[in-house]
Design a protein around this motif. Structure first.
Motif, short mmCIF file in Angstrom:
data_model
loop_
_atom_site.label_atom_id
_atom_site.label_comp_id
_atom_site.label_asym_id
_atom_site.label_seq_id
_atom_site.Cartn_x
_atom_site.Cartn_y
_atom_site.Cartn_z
N PHE A 133 21.64 -5.48 -6.55
CA PHE A 133 21.78 -6.90 -6.24
C PHE A 133 22.95 -7.21 -5.30
N GLY A 134 23.78 -6.23 -5.02
CA GLY A 134 24.85 -6.42 -4.06
C GLY A 134 24.45 -6.07 -2.64
N THR A 135 23.24 -5.53 -2.46
CA THR A 135 22.80 -5.17 -1.12
C THR A 135 22.46 -6.42 -0.32
N ARG A 136 22.58 -6.30 0.98
CA ARG A 136 22.36 -7.44 1.86
C ARG A 136 20.97 -8.06 1.66
N ASP A 137 19.95 -7.24 1.55
CA ASP A 137 18.59 -7.76 1.41
C ASP A 137 18.42 -8.60 0.15
N LEU A 138 18.93 -8.10 -0.96
CA LEU A 138 18.79 -8.85 -2.21
C LEU A 138 19.70 -10.07 -2.26
N ALA A 194 0.83 -1.21 0.00
CA ALA A 194 0.00 0.00 0.00
C ALA A 194 0.86 1.26 0.00
N GLN A 195 2.02 1.18 0.64
CA GLN A 195 2.93 2.33 0.72
C GLN A 195 3.94 2.35 -0.43
N GLU A 196 3.85 1.34 -1.30
CA GLU A 196 4.81 1.17 -2.40
C GLU A 196 6.25 1.15 -1.88
N ALA A 197 6.43 0.45 -0.78
CA ALA A 197 7.74 0.32 -0.13
C ALA A 197 8.30 -1.06 -0.48
N LYS A 198 8.91 -1.16 -1.64
CA LYS A 198 9.36 -2.45 -2.17
C LYS A 198 10.40 -3.12 -1.28
N TRP A 199 11.33 -2.34 -0.70
CA TRP A 199 12.35 -2.96 0.16
C TRP A 199 11.72 -3.59 1.38
#
Length: 95
Positions: free
Chosen positions: A79-84, A37-42
């Motif tokens: 894609f190098g970020t921890r989450d991805l 709803a907040q368009e907060a993809k992360w």
């Protein structure tokens, strides 16, 4: 309402000695809903990873993979970020 707070609540509930897995899943699903709803993809990705791990632990691997793959597919950079990196590793584990 902050999706990170909702996810954190789910993680804390999951850490209890005898967690209510239905309640934990509800927290993660609510966090995904709020993030959408907040368009907060992360934040949606983070909540989806938590839910996918819960599903994996319950033997719901295909469902977990489908959920996470649909969200992971939105990303075109970072894609190098921890989450991805963690999401990709979890997807590979679920494949």
């Amino acid at each position: 309402m902050n999706p990170s707070d909702i996810s954190l609540k789910g993680e804390l509930l999951l850490a209890l000695p005898d967690p209510d897995r239905t309640g934990v899943e509800a927290c993660f699903r609510k966090a995904i809903e709020v993030a959408k709803a907040q368009e907060a993809k992360w934040w949606e990705l983070r909540a989806a990873c938590s839910l996918a791990r819960l599903m994996r632990d319950q033997g719901r691997r295909a469902e977990a993979h489908d959920l996470l793959a649909s969200i992971f597919g939105w990303f075109t950079e970072g894609f190098g970020t921890r989450d991805l990196v963690e999401a990709k590793a979890l997807l590979e584990e679920l494949a």
